[in-house]
Structure formats: C-alpha cells, structure tokens
Design a protein around this motif. Structure first.
Motif, mmCIF file in Angstrom:
data_model
loop_
_atom_site.group_PDB
_atom_site.id
_atom_site.type_symbol
_atom_site.label_atom_id
_atom_site.label_comp_id
_atom_site.label_asym_id
_atom_site.label_seq_id
_atom_site.Cartn_x
_atom_site.Cartn_y
_atom_site.Cartn_z
ATOM 1 N N ALA A 148 -29.288 24.548 -21.429
ATOM 2 C CA ALA A 148 -29.864 25.746 -20.823
ATOM 3 C C ALA A 148 -30.196 25.466 -19.368
ATOM 4 C CB ALA A 148 -31.128 26.180 -21.575
ATOM 5 N N ALA A 149 -29.599 26.227 -18.455
ATOM 6 C CA ALA A 149 -29.924 26.103 -17.033
ATOM 7 C C ALA A 149 -31.310 26.700 -16.784
ATOM 8 C CB ALA A 149 -28.890 26.835 -16.186
ATOM 9 N N ILE A 150 -32.094 26.039 -15.920
ATOM 10 C CA ILE A 150 -33.459 26.490 -15.662
ATOM 11 C C ILE A 150 -33.695 26.670 -14.164
ATOM 12 C CG2 ILE A 150 -34.426 25.510 -17.773
ATOM 13 C CD1 ILE A 150 -35.392 23.107 -16.133
ATOM 14 N N SER A 151 -34.819 27.330 -13.853
ATOM 15 C CA SER A 151 -35.068 27.719 -12.463
ATOM 16 C C SER A 151 -35.479 26.565 -11.559
ATOM 17 C CB SER A 151 -36.120 28.830 -12.399
ATOM 18 O OG SER A 151 -37.285 28.498 -13.131
ATOM 19 N N LEU A 152 -35.931 25.437 -12.102
ATOM 20 C CA LEU A 152 -36.123 24.241 -11.280
ATOM 21 C C LEU A 152 -34.759 23.750 -10.820
ATOM 22 C CD1 LEU A 152 -37.920 21.850 -10.224
ATOM 23 C CD2 LEU A 152 -37.397 20.714 -12.406
ATOM 24 N N GLY A 153 -34.635 23.331 -9.561
ATOM 25 C CA GLY A 153 -33.347 22.845 -9.106
ATOM 26 C C GLY A 153 -33.404 22.212 -7.729
ATOM 27 N N ASP A 154 -32.294 21.596 -7.348
ATOM 28 C CA ASP A 154 -32.129 21.012 -6.019
ATOM 29 C C ASP A 154 -31.453 22.025 -5.097
ATOM 30 O OD1 ASP A 154 -33.154 18.603 -6.959
ATOM 31 O OD2 ASP A 154 -31.165 17.754 -7.367
ATOM 32 N N ASN A 155 -31.608 21.798 -3.794
ATOM 33 C CA ASN A 155 -30.948 22.639 -2.784
ATOM 34 C C ASN A 155 -29.995 21.780 -1.956
ATOM 35 O OD1 ASN A 155 -32.456 25.047 -3.407
ATOM 36 N ND2 ASN A 155 -34.202 24.099 -2.388
ATOM 37 N N LEU A 156 -28.782 22.259 -1.797
ATOM 38 C CA LEU A 156 -27.776 21.569 -0.987
ATOM 39 C C LEU A 156 -27.423 22.426 0.226
ATOM 40 C CD1 LEU A 156 -27.391 19.963 -3.681
ATOM 41 C CD2 LEU A 156 -24.939 19.961 -3.201
ATOM 42 N N THR A 157 -27.172 21.775 1.352
ATOM 43 C CA THR A 157 -26.530 22.410 2.498
ATOM 44 C C THR A 157 -25.216 21.674 2.719
ATOM 45 O OG1 THR A 157 -28.654 22.944 3.517
ATOM 46 C CG2 THR A 157 -26.717 23.010 4.934
ATOM 47 N N VAL A 158 -24.116 22.413 2.720
ATOM 48 C CA VAL A 158 -22.791 21.796 2.827
ATOM 49 C C VAL A 158 -22.035 22.465 3.975
ATOM 50 C CG1 VAL A 158 -20.658 21.225 1.620
ATOM 51 C CG2 VAL A 158 -22.794 21.445 0.322
ATOM 52 N N ARG A 159 -21.486 21.629 4.875
ATOM 53 C CA ARG A 159 -20.635 22.142 5.955
ATOM 54 C C ARG A 159 -19.489 21.148 6.148
ATOM 55 N NH1 ARG A 159 -25.548 21.320 8.303
ATOM 56 N NH2 ARG A 159 -25.734 23.523 8.840
ATOM 57 N N LEU A 160 -18.356 21.636 6.607
ATOM 58 C CA LEU A 160 -17.220 20.758 6.871
ATOM 59 C C LEU A 160 -17.488 19.908 8.109
ATOM 60 C CD1 LEU A 160 -14.208 23.146 6.142
ATOM 61 C CD2 LEU A 160 -15.359 21.536 4.592
ATOM 62 N N ALA A 161 -16.916 18.702 8.125
ATOM 63 C CA ALA A 161 -17.137 17.763 9.227
ATOM 64 C C ALA A 161 -15.928 16.840 9.334
ATOM 65 C CB ALA A 161 -18.415 16.973 8.996
ATOM 66 N N ASP A 162 -15.952 15.981 10.361
ATOM 67 C CA ASP A 162 -14.839 15.047 10.559
ATOM 68 C C ASP A 162 -14.836 13.935 9.513
ATOM 69 O OD1 ASP A 162 -13.960 16.428 12.793
ATOM 70 O OD2 ASP A 162 -15.210 15.250 14.169
ATOM 71 N N ARG A 163 -16.013 13.597 9.023
ATOM 72 C CA ARG A 163 -16.107 12.541 8.010
ATOM 73 C C ARG A 163 -17.158 12.933 6.975
ATOM 74 N NH1 ARG A 163 -20.502 9.215 8.702
ATOM 75 N NH2 ARG A 163 -21.729 9.542 10.611
ATOM 76 N N LEU A 164 -17.156 12.207 5.867
ATOM 77 C CA LEU A 164 -18.095 12.500 4.790
ATOM 78 C C LEU A 164 -19.422 11.793 5.048
ATOM 79 C CD1 LEU A 164 -18.666 13.748 2.018
ATOM 80 C CD2 LEU A 164 -17.602 11.733 0.964
ATOM 81 N N SER A 165 -20.515 12.548 4.979
ATOM 82 C CA SER A 165 -21.844 11.955 5.104
ATOM 83 C C SER A 165 -22.782 12.656 4.134
ATOM 84 C CB SER A 165 -22.382 12.077 6.537
ATOM 85 O OG SER A 165 -22.586 13.430 6.894
ATOM 86 N N LEU A 166 -23.793 11.919 3.691
ATOM 87 C CA LEU A 166 -24.729 12.432 2.693
ATOM 88 C C LEU A 166 -26.146 12.035 3.080
ATOM 89 C CD1 LEU A 166 -25.363 13.721 -0.082
ATOM 90 C CD2 LEU A 166 -24.816 11.519 -1.139
ATOM 91 N N THR A 167 -27.043 13.010 3.077
ATOM 92 C CA THR A 167 -28.459 12.780 3.362
ATOM 93 C C THR A 167 -29.273 13.348 2.211
ATOM 94 O OG1 THR A 167 -28.013 13.053 5.722
ATOM 95 C CG2 THR A 167 -30.314 13.125 5.028
ATOM 96 N N VAL A 168 -30.284 12.604 1.784
ATOM 97 C CA VAL A 168 -31.130 13.048 0.679
ATOM 98 C C VAL A 168 -32.577 13.103 1.145
ATOM 99 C CG1 VAL A 168 -31.918 12.591 -1.683
ATOM 100 C CG2 VAL A 168 -29.563 12.025 -1.019
ATOM 101 N N HIS A 169 -33.230 14.236 0.917
ATOM 102 C CA HIS A 169 -34.639 14.413 1.251
ATOM 103 C C HIS A 169 -35.448 14.609 -0.028
ATOM 104 C CE1 HIS A 169 -33.306 15.144 5.394
ATOM 105 N NE2 HIS A 169 -32.438 16.017 4.902
ATOM 106 N N GLY A 170 -36.659 14.082 -0.041
ATOM 107 C CA GLY A 170 -37.578 14.386 -1.127
ATOM 108 C C GLY A 170 -37.684 13.357 -2.222
#
Length: 293
Positions: A37-59
C-alpha cells in the motif's frame, strides 16, 4: 513548445498489509505474497538533465551518492535501455528512514526512471519501464503505479486491488533492519500462505482482522526487542490491525479515521516513540514539470 527544465517527483513510501514468504527458490530468492500500500509519507526528488550523472541527498546523513545508491543504478539502467546519456542531476530530500521497511530507496528508483523517461520524451513504454524497474528490485515496479496491490513472485507480479479509505499511524523504533539479514533468519517454520480473502475483505469494507501477519515478525522481535515493545504499545493504543512493514523496523497500526490517527500519533510522540500519521494513496510516483518557454 515549452521545454521541461526539471521535474519535481514525489516518491511515496509503502507499508505491507500482510506479508507471507512461501519458500526459497532455486535462484536464492524467495517467493512471497504481500499486499503493498502506497502511503502519503515520501521522499522528494528534483531531476534535471546534465552533462554527467550526479546525486545529492539531503535530510539523512550517510546515504551513498554513487553507484551504491539504487537511484544511481536506475539512471544508468534507463540510459542503457533508452540509448541516451546517463547525464542527470538528481537531488533527493529524504523523509523515509532507511532500514525501516517502507521502501524509500525503491520508490526513489522508480521516481528516477519515470522522471528520466519524461525528460527524454517518453522513449520507453509502460511495459519496458516496468521491466527495468523489476531488474532493480522487487518493490520498484509497484511504486510506478502505487495504490494497493497484491505482489507475488519476488514481489514483481502485481494485481491492483480496490480499497476503502485507510488511515495509518507509523511508529519508528530506534533500530534499522537489513532485509538481506532478515531473509537469512527465516526457516521452514516461518513459511506459509497469506490470508488473502480475509485481508481483501477488510480492504473492501469488511471487519478488520486483529493482526496483519508478517513472516518476519517472530524472528525480528527476538533480535530487536524494541520492535516487539513498539508493536505492543500500538496494540494497547487501540489501533487495529497492527503489523510490521516489510522486514522492519517500522511498525504501524490502522486508525478508524484521520482524527484518531493524528491523536494517537501525538500520544505516541509524548511517550517517546517517533510517530507519523499517514494515509493510503491511490497513486505511485507523481511529477510536476518546471518549464521554460
């Protein structure tokens, strides 16, 4: 035509409304029956295209931002399947605790696949996207559609289920449980079938079962006494049914309505148990486009 600059992606967590392990397969995995069952608690992602792959995690400190993270592997898998560059800038605002059994990492991976597909003009159809998701993890395909679904096989075979409004109180013991470790603890005595008719009858408006069985519970509470105590507190509070989500550590109980869910969550917080009121959603990952003309 407006160009999509970036996507804001909401990635819901999940609970298991019952989980049965049928047995160990020849490939080393296990066959399961579980209602997700999917629930209303969740993570938020911001995704945009770029020249290379990078990942940042907050929280959430300590979460890897390289190929050890399922989001990174999702981006690479999408690029290989779609014949595109893996370049993307992905930021995650984490609200789902890791090691809680709520599927936060799997949902983030599903959100990444959906977002990259949209940003590249939807080169992959639904079937191919679900196939990619299944290759990343058993729970990942579920989060593309969400709602409530019966999951079979390793968890990748999904049957959507109808349901009434469901309010849930999440409780977080001070523990993190490795899913791989939890599966290693299981033996034949823990295997069995899910009482699907009883649970599906409740979801359709029937009487609530006293418990939602979970194959991991007995083993987990022997090793993590605080999880057992948290389940006892939820039962004593009047929530019904009560269960463990996935292999834990998150415990949860079903409230009669939103008012009870918020009230009991506050009460549990006053007793030193981290708690969140939430509700079941009819959808999986969802996206909002940020465009430029």
């Amino acid at each position: 035509m407006d160009e999509i600059l970036s996507l804001q992606v909401r990635c819901p967590a999940k609970v298991n409304l019952g989980l049965a392990v049928l047995g160990r397969r020849d490939d080393g995995f296990h066959d399961v029956e579980t209602i997700l069952a999917a629930i209303s608690l969740g993570d938020n992602l911001t995704v945009r295209l770029a020249d290379r792959l990078s990942l940042t995690v907050h929280g959430q400190p300590g979460i890897p931002t390289d190929r050890r993270n399922l989001v990174w592997r999702a981006a690479e898998a999408f690029a290989a399947a779609a014949g595109t560059s893996p370049g993307a800038r992905i930021e995650i605002s984490k609200h789902v605790p890791p090691g809680s059994g709520l599927g936060g990492g799997s949902s983030d991976a599903a959100g990444t696949l959906a977002a990259l597909n949209r940003l590249h003009g939807d080169p992959l159809d639904r079937e191919r996207l679900h196939g990619l998701a299944a290759g990343l993890g058993a729970d990942v395909p579920f989060f593309l559609d969400g709602g409530i679904a019966l999951a079979e096989g390793r968890g990748e075979r999904l049957t959507r289920l109808g349901h009434k409004k469901i309010h849930i109180v999440l409780a977080f013991p001070q523990a993190a449980v490795s899913t791989a470790w939890a599966y290693k603890q299981l033996s034949a005595e823990n295997f069995g079938k899910l009482p699907r008719e009883e649970i599906e009858g409740w979801l359709s408006g029937g009487a609530a079962p006293p418990e939602l069985p979970n194959a991991f519970t007995a083993k987990i509470i022997r090793s993590f006494q605080e999880i057992g105590r948290t389940l006892d507190v939820l039962r004593a509070s009047g929530l019904k049914p009560v269960s463990l989500s996935g292999s834990g550590s998150c415990c949860f109980g079903v409230a009669r309505d939103e008012k009870e869910a918020f009230g009991l969550a506050r009460e549990l917080e006053s007793r030193g148990i981290a708690s969140i009121p939430t509700e079941v959603l009819d959808k999986g990952v969802s996206m909002v486009e940020n465009k430029i003309a």
